[in-house]
Design an enzyme around this catalytic site. Sequence first.
Site, short mmCIF file in Angstrom:
data_model
loop_
_atom_site.label_atom_id
_atom_site.label_comp_id
_atom_site.label_asym_id
_atom_site.label_seq_id
_atom_site.Cartn_x
_atom_site.Cartn_y
_atom_site.Cartn_z
N SER A 154 1.94 -9.73 -0.74
CA SER A 154 1.59 -8.31 -0.72
C SER A 154 1.75 -7.65 0.64
CB SER A 154 0.16 -8.12 -1.22
OG SER A 154 -0.74 -8.91 -0.47
N LYS A 207 0.82 -1.22 0.00
CA LYS A 207 0.00 0.00 0.00
C LYS A 207 0.85 1.27 0.00
CE LYS A 207 -4.01 -2.17 0.40
NZ LYS A 207 -5.04 -2.10 -0.65
N GLU A 245 -10.00 5.96 2.59
CA GLU A 245 -10.88 4.96 3.16
C GLU A 245 -10.00 3.79 3.58
OE1 GLU A 245 -10.27 5.20 -0.04
OE2 GLU A 245 -9.55 3.16 -0.41
C1 LIG Z 1 -1.56 -7.02 2.36
C2 LIG Z 1 -2.69 -6.71 1.45
N1 LIG Z 1 -2.79 -7.37 0.29
C3 LIG Z 1 -3.80 -7.13 -0.56
C4 LIG Z 1 -4.80 -6.22 -0.28
C5 LIG Z 1 -5.92 -6.06 -1.26
O1 LIG Z 1 -5.87 -4.90 -2.01
P1 LIG Z 1 -5.46 -4.92 -3.54
O2 LIG Z 1 -6.27 -5.99 -4.21
O3 LIG Z 1 -5.77 -3.57 -4.00
O4 LIG Z 1 -4.02 -5.23 -3.62
C6 LIG Z 1 -4.74 -5.49 0.92
C7 LIG Z 1 -5.78 -4.50 1.26
O5 LIG Z 1 -5.91 -3.99 2.34
C8 LIG Z 1 -3.66 -5.75 1.80
O6 LIG Z 1 -3.57 -5.10 2.98
#
Ligand SMILES: Cc1ncc(COP(=O)(O)O)c(C=O)c1O
Lengths: 401, 277
Positions: A379, A90, A112
């Site tokens: 992620s 993020k 948000e």
């Molecule tokens: C660690 C992590 N991965 C994935 C996501 C999902 O978001 P996005 O699909 O935009 O990557 C989030 C959302 O809060 C997250 O905190």
Amino acid sequence: MKSEPDDRGMFGDFGGRFVPEMLIAALDELVERSARILADPAYRAELDGLLANYAGRPTPLTFAERSSERCGGARIYLKREDLAHTGAHKINNVLGQALLARYMGKKRIIAETGAGQHGVASATAAALLGLECEVYMGAEDMRRQALNVFRMELLGARCIAVESGSRTLKDAINEAMRDWVTNVETTYYCIGSVMGPHPYPTMVRDFQRVIGIEAREQILEVEGRLPDALVACVGGGSNAIGLFHPFIGDESVRLIGVEPGGEGIASGRHGATITTGVPGIFHGKRTLVLSDDDGQIFPAHSISAGLDYPGVGPEHAWLHEVGRAEYVVATDDEALEAFQLLSRSEGIIPALESAHAIAHALKIAPTMSRDAILLVNLSGRGDKDVDEVRKILASRRKEPS
Amino acid sequence: MARAEGRIAERFRMLGAKGEAALIPFLTAGDPDLDTTEALVLAMAGAGADLIELGIPFSDPTAEGPTIQRSSARALARGTHLRSILRLVERVRSRVEQPIILMGYANPVHAMGAEAFAKAAREVGVDGVIIPDLTPEDGAPYLDPCRARGIDPILLAAPTTPRERLEMLVRETRGFLYYVSLQGVTGARASVGRGIEERVRLAQSLGDVPVCVGFGVATPEHAREIGAYADGVVVGSAIVDTIESAMRDVSKDSSARARAVDEVGRFVEALKKPLRR
Ligand SMILES: Cc1ncc(COP(=O)(O)O)c(C=O)c1O
């Protein structure tokens, strides 16, 4: 193949701007000024500096040796977004947008948040850049993620409870949009994923492309070739598109997005927007949505609050339609299993969101040859989920199965 | 198929001849239930409403303040949907001569299908639609089928709308232009947005289409103030508030419904009074 929107922000039939007239002037301003600022070498240098010296980029690419061994198939690599500052991808987007806000002369940013990850990242960037920050969060989510609420406060942001609708992420976005309509002259809306009206989905993607650009270089360096498949979880879709996008022209590379299957598709309690959704208009864009016959949006469900969203970035809807990317599902149970497996075999506690991608990678790796390469986007890190997982596991031990 | 002059244009022509501004009350269809909505429509029509705006409830009404959000949620909880609202219009159509406008977000229209919606709306006698999350550019696939059938797609303009865009909106809108009085969401306000008179006069000077003002308009005093320059006044949240508070004490009781109808009727009369010529 290329994946770029037209000048109205449409990826095929998806994207665009479906917002009240009160926001059109602000979006036009954003399109025009962001195009100039993002091309400004001074901005670029400042952002690159922050990404390197503050966020800790490039993040490593880790070979998951023991997991690969156990699967007995593809070699699994992890792109370590969990090691970026604040513990998830993020921050890439937030630094880009918060710096843009400052270049645009805005003194206040709003955001948000669902689980609180984007809220914490926004509060962090605001603290760093001296901006006022207010974060909308569903009252229900605030209760579940009390620690992240406190983190935001420590960072000097204000967290505003949203009591309307299902009191979760989608309602937090509604409330942030209402704030933005009202305060558009002074306020920058820092959207957390590839959502909202044009130009947000493309702009957020471009801030997240750094994931894929680095991963491409790193895998070429260690393996001397491109991976056979990329795997990433999809909530709004920002970590997935950030990884996928630099590989879209490499047709030998499969792009696999993993959606939250919740308690199973048949249960109806899931967030599998691409797998089960219909085209619709939601939060400023046309995309695939979870909507009933009457066009009412229904809440998504997932064990991971960050995937709990009944829409998806328009570019994913398009990549799905043209068949360039595949979208599959991992359930709550599968994610929970992968969460524990990765912890034990690699010494990495993944975010529950990322655990969905891990679950699918562990599912398909054994079906692939030993010289195949799977590159998974890790992620985020799982510290935020440890307490929740502890509770779930404890309650399951009590239930006879 | 298109009518030479729609009911909306005809209404503004009649009012214009008297130098009178239109009163356009709004309420959410299905709040507290569709039978009461029917009674409310008839009461408003009898009390001096010039056009009637019926809201289609939506799960995520991003341009609405708390009052209309709550009302939308109540209507959805009652199981109100677009098709039942169209049937309501069909029931009242022969009993009210005023134009009927549907106001709702794009997704319910998208879910029904733009063509199917336009056809059904035309059949039951809908005269105009306001879909706040559709602009003329991205909204064309939804708005064009309405226009082709003689239903007026009424566009919004905002305080931040630049002149060039305003010219386009004046050209593209049908029925009237809905000028949003303030940057913000719906909801009764203590005073009318500043600078709105100038914007309305500019919009009027750019074409022949009537220009009406809404958002925040809550009292007969506001109506008088705006009616002095605008072609019409839209009152929404203040009416929904009236319904909500009439229902609050004795919900379930049919006398509460009767009281809501009675109070809305009187409120509409009071709003129209300073506009009459
Ligand atoms: C660690 C992590 N991965 C994935 C996501 C999902 O978001 P996005 O699909 O935009 O990557 C989030 C959302 O809060 C997250 O905190």
